[in-house]
Scaffold this active site. Structure first.
Site, PDB file in Angstrom:
ATOM      1  N   TYR A  31     -39.873  -4.351  65.538  1.00  0.00           N
ATOM      2  CA  TYR A  31     -38.610  -3.979  66.187  1.00  0.00           C
ATOM      3  C   TYR A  31     -37.772  -3.005  65.369  1.00  0.00           C
ATOM      4  O   TYR A  31     -36.671  -2.635  65.781  1.00  0.00           O
ATOM      5  CB  TYR A  31     -37.781  -5.224  66.520  1.00  0.00           C
ATOM      6  CG  TYR A  31     -37.685  -6.266  65.437  1.00  0.00           C
ATOM      7  CD1 TYR A  31     -36.824  -6.113  64.365  1.00  0.00           C
ATOM      8  CD2 TYR A  31     -38.457  -7.416  65.506  1.00  0.00           C
ATOM      9  CE1 TYR A  31     -36.742  -7.068  63.366  1.00  0.00           C
ATOM     10  CE2 TYR A  31     -38.389  -8.386  64.519  1.00  0.00           C
ATOM     11  CZ  TYR A  31     -37.529  -8.210  63.459  1.00  0.00           C
ATOM     12  OH  TYR A  31     -37.446  -9.161  62.467  1.00  0.00           O
ATOM     13  N   LYS A  32     -38.287  -2.568  64.239  1.00  0.00           N
ATOM     14  CA  LYS A  32     -37.577  -1.561  63.450  1.00  0.00           C
ATOM     15  C   LYS A  32     -38.074  -0.171  63.838  1.00  0.00           C
ATOM     16  O   LYS A  32     -37.721   0.353  64.879  1.00  0.00           O
ATOM     17  CB  LYS A  32     -37.762  -1.842  61.954  1.00  0.00           C
ATOM     18  CG  LYS A  32     -37.287  -3.239  61.523  1.00  0.00           C
ATOM     19  CD  LYS A  32     -37.479  -3.459  60.044  1.00  0.00           C
ATOM     20  CE  LYS A  32     -37.243  -4.906  59.637  1.00  0.00           C
ATOM     21  NZ  LYS A  32     -35.860  -5.349  59.861  1.00  0.00           N
ATOM     22  N   ASP A  53     -45.827  -7.516  52.904  1.00  0.00           N
ATOM     23  CA  ASP A  53     -44.891  -7.485  54.019  1.00  0.00           C
ATOM     24  C   ASP A  53     -44.550  -6.017  54.288  1.00  0.00           C
ATOM     25  O   ASP A  53     -43.929  -5.358  53.448  1.00  0.00           O
ATOM     26  CB  ASP A  53     -43.628  -8.287  53.665  1.00  0.00           C
ATOM     27  CG  ASP A  53     -42.667  -8.418  54.847  1.00  0.00           C
ATOM     28  OD1 ASP A  53     -42.727  -7.569  55.753  1.00  0.00           O
ATOM     29  OD2 ASP A  53     -41.834  -9.349  54.836  1.00  0.00           O
ATOM     30  N   ARG A 108     -26.321  -0.156  54.097  1.00  0.00           N
ATOM     31  CA  ARG A 108     -27.618   0.495  54.257  1.00  0.00           C
ATOM     32  C   ARG A 108     -27.531   1.584  55.316  1.00  0.00           C
ATOM     33  O   ARG A 108     -26.956   1.372  56.389  1.00  0.00           O
ATOM     34  CB  ARG A 108     -28.698  -0.518  54.669  1.00  0.00           C
ATOM     35  CG  ARG A 108     -29.015  -1.556  53.625  1.00  0.00           C
ATOM     36  CD  ARG A 108     -30.294  -2.315  53.955  1.00  0.00           C
ATOM     37  NE  ARG A 108     -30.308  -2.840  55.308  1.00  0.00           N
ATOM     38  CZ  ARG A 108     -31.291  -3.587  55.809  1.00  0.00           C
ATOM     39  NH1 ARG A 108     -32.342  -3.880  55.081  1.00  0.00           N
ATOM     40  NH2 ARG A 108     -31.235  -4.035  57.052  1.00  0.00           N
ATOM     41  N   PHE A 159     -37.163 -10.538  50.921  1.00  0.00           N
ATOM     42  CA  PHE A 159     -36.420 -10.973  52.104  1.00  0.00           C
ATOM     43  C   PHE A 159     -36.418 -12.501  52.170  1.00  0.00           C
ATOM     44  O   PHE A 159     -37.425 -13.141  51.834  1.00  0.00           O
ATOM     45  CB  PHE A 159     -37.059 -10.386  53.366  1.00  0.00           C
ATOM     46  CG  PHE A 159     -36.203 -10.542  54.585  1.00  0.00           C
ATOM     47  CD1 PHE A 159     -35.066  -9.779  54.748  1.00  0.00           C
ATOM     48  CD2 PHE A 159     -36.538 -11.465  55.553  1.00  0.00           C
ATOM     49  CE1 PHE A 159     -34.261  -9.933  55.884  1.00  0.00           C
ATOM     50  CE2 PHE A 159     -35.751 -11.628  56.687  1.00  0.00           C
ATOM     51  CZ  PHE A 159     -34.605 -10.862  56.854  1.00  0.00           C
TER      52      PHE A 159
END
Length: 443
Positions: free
Chosen positions: A233-234, A208, A382, A131
Site C-alpha cells: 500500500y506504499k 522487510d 518524513r 518497525f
C-alpha cells in the site's frame, strides 16, 4: 525538472492529480508528501475494481475461483517478482498482512534451523529501531519457541551496517530480520553484503521490503536472499490494508514448514482431506482464502513499474530525494532543522526525514491545509516521495510550506509574530499561498 522528467507522464494516471480536464479533476492536496505510508490510487485501478464488482464478481460469481481467482496470488507474485524484486517465477505470493507473513516466515525459519539443522541455533538477531511490528512479533516468537533475541543497537538517524551484523551473528544465529530501508531515516542497508555475512555463519536472513519495493531496485535472486516480506500500500499503491507479499527462495520452499496451516496451502485444495498435506512450491505458504478484492489495485502500479523499468524508477526517486535534501539545507536548516537521513543517495531509500522539536505541531497545521507529510515521534517529519506520482513542483511547494509553517510557529513561540494556533503571522492561507510565489527565496 518536471519538463525533462522521463516518468512525468505517469503522474497523470493517478487519482487526485489535475489532468487539465474539468470533468476528470478531483480534489488534489496542495502537496502530498506521504507516499511512503499510503500511495495514491491509480485511475486504472478505479476502473479495474468497478469492473470486477460488476462483471467478474457480479456475473461470474463463484465460477471466478475456477476461472482466475485461485491462481491470482501467484500470478501477481510472479509479476511483482519480475518487475520490482529481481525474483524468478514461483518464489513470490500475495496474501495476508505484512505482520502475518513476517510471522509465518520467521517462525518457519527458526524452527527449521534449530530443529532440523542445528539445535544450538537459538538466537534471532534484530535491531532496536526496526518497525514495531517486526520487533513485537520476534519477541513473541522467541517467547513461544524458547529462543534468545540478540539486539543490534542501531542509530535512528541511520540504520544497520554490515559490520554491526558481522559482530552480532555466529554459530548460534538462526535468523536475522532487518528492514532493507529503515522506516524512520530511509537508510538503505547493504542487502548483498549483509546476506553474505549471515550465510557465512550458517544463518538465514528475512528482509522487510516494505519501504523499498517500488522505489528501490531490489535483486533478491542475485543477492541470494533467503526470505522477504513487504507491504503493497506504499509505493505499489494497493490501497489501505492491501495484502502483503512474501518471497521464499526456491530451494527453501520444500524444507520450511509454515506454522499457519490453512486449506489454501494444501496439496489439493478441494479434496477437503482429513489431514494437512502441504502443496509443493510457494503455494504451501498460503493459509486462508486470499483477499482477491484487496489485491486488485496493485496490479496497475506493478505494470507501470515494469513498463518504466525499476532502474528508471529508482533514478527518479534519487532525483526527488536529492532535490528535497537541497531544499532542506537551504530553507529548513537555518531554522534549526536537522537532516536525519543519509546524505549519500547510495545509502538512502525513497524518503527523507528531518527533525525539530516543533515538527509535531508543524505537521498538524500542514495537514489542516492539505500539505501532507508524515510525523514520527518524537520529532521527525518524513517527506515521502513516490517516483511515479510525485512531481518536483509538488516537492518544491510542499517543503516551502513546511518552511513557512515552521517559521510561523517559531515566531509565535517567541511572541514576535504568529500565534502557535496556526503558525502564521497573518492567515494560514496567506502563508501557504506565499510559498508558491516566494519559494525561491534563499535557495
Amino acid at each position: 525538472m518536471d519538463r525533462i522528467d522521463g516518468l512525468g507522464h505517469y503522474r497523470r494516471q493517478f487519482v487526485g492529480i489535475e489532468t487539465g480536464s474539468t470533468a476528470d479533476a478531483s480534489p488534489n492536496p496542495f502537496a502530498y508528501l506521504d507516499g511512503n505510508s499510503l500511495g495514491r490510487p491509480t485511475r486504472a485501478s478505479v476502473a479495474r475494481i468497478a469492473d470486477f464488482l460488476t462483471h467478474d464478481w457480479g456475473t461470474r460469481l463463484i465460477r471466478g475461483w475456477d476461472e482466475e481467482w485461485m491462481d491470482l496470488p501467484l500470478k501477481i507474485g510472479d509479476d511483482l517478482g519480475r518487475a520490482a524484486l529481481g525474483a524468478g517465477p514461483g518464489q513470490v505470493f500475495v496474501g495476508d498482512s505484512t505482520t502475518v507473513l513476517l510471522y509465518k516466515l520467521a517462525r518457519a525459519t527458526v524452527d527449521y534451523r534449530r530443529i532440523d539443522v542445528d539445535p544450538v541455533r537459538t538466537e534471532i538477531v534484530l535491531d532496536t529501531d526496526n518497525f514495531p511490528t517486526d520487533r513485537y512479533l520476534l519477541e513473541g516468537i522467541a517467547a513461544e519457541r524458547g529462543l534468545t533475541l540478540h539486539w543490534i543497537h542501531s542509530d535512528p538517524a541511520s540504520g544497520v551496517t554490515v559490520e554491526q551484523v558481522r559482530q552480532a551473528v555466529g554459530p548460534q544465529t538462526a535468523l536475522v530480520l532487518l528492514s532493507h530501508v529503515a522506516y524512520r531515516s530511509g537508510f538503505l542497508a547493504d542487502m548483498r553484503q549483509i546476506t553474505e555475512v549471515v550465510h557465512a555463519v550458517g544463518g538465514l536472513v528475512l528482509w522487510d521490503l516494505s519501504h523499498s519495493v517500488g522505489s528501490v531496485a531490489v535483486e533478491l535472486d542475485l543477492c541470494d536472499v533467503d526470505l522477504a516480506v513487504g507491504c503493497s500500500y506504499k509505493y505499489l499503491n494497493g490501497g489501505p490494508g492491501a495484502p502483503a507479499f512474501g518471497y521464499v527462495r526456491r530451494d527453501l520452499q520444500d524444507v520450511l514448514t509454515q506454522p499457519i496451516q490453512g486449506w489454501m496451502g494444501t496439496k489439493d485444495v478441494f479434496t477437503m482431506g482429513p489431514g494437512y498435506v502441504p502443496a509443493a512450491g510457494i503455494r504451501r505458504f498460503m493459509s486462508g482464502t486470499p483477499p482477491i478484492v484487496g489485491m486488485l489495485a496493485m496490479q496497475d502500479t506493478i505494470a507501470m513499474i515494469e513498463e518504466a523499468g525499476i532502474e528508471q524508477v529508482r533514478a527518479k526517486s534519487v532525483a526527488l530525494t536529492e532535490f528535497a535534501v537541497t531544499l532542506v539545507d537551504a530553507w529548513l536548516a537555518p531554522l534549526g532543522v536537522t537532516l536525519a537521513s543519509p546524505r549519500e543517495h547510495t545509502h538512502r531509500g525513497g524518503h527523507v526525514t528531518v527533525t525539530h522539536p516543533a515538527m509535531g505541531q508543524v505537521t498538524r497545521i500542514l495537514w489542516e491545509h492539505d500539505v501532507i507529510p508524515d510525523f514520527r515521534s518524537p520529532d521527525g517529519l518524513r517527506i515521502g516521495l513516490s517516483p511515479l506520482s510525485t512531481s518536483f513542483v509538488e516537492t518544491f511547494e510542499g517543503i516551502a510550506a513546511i518552511r513557512d509553517v515552521l517559521r510561523g510557529v517559531l515566531l509565535g513561540q517567541s511572541g514576535l509574530g504568529a500565534t502557535p494556533a496556526n503558525g502564521f503571522g497573518g492567515s494560514v492561507a496567506g502563508g501557504l499561498g506565499g510559498s508558491r510565489g516566494g519559494a525561491g527565496v534563499g535557495l
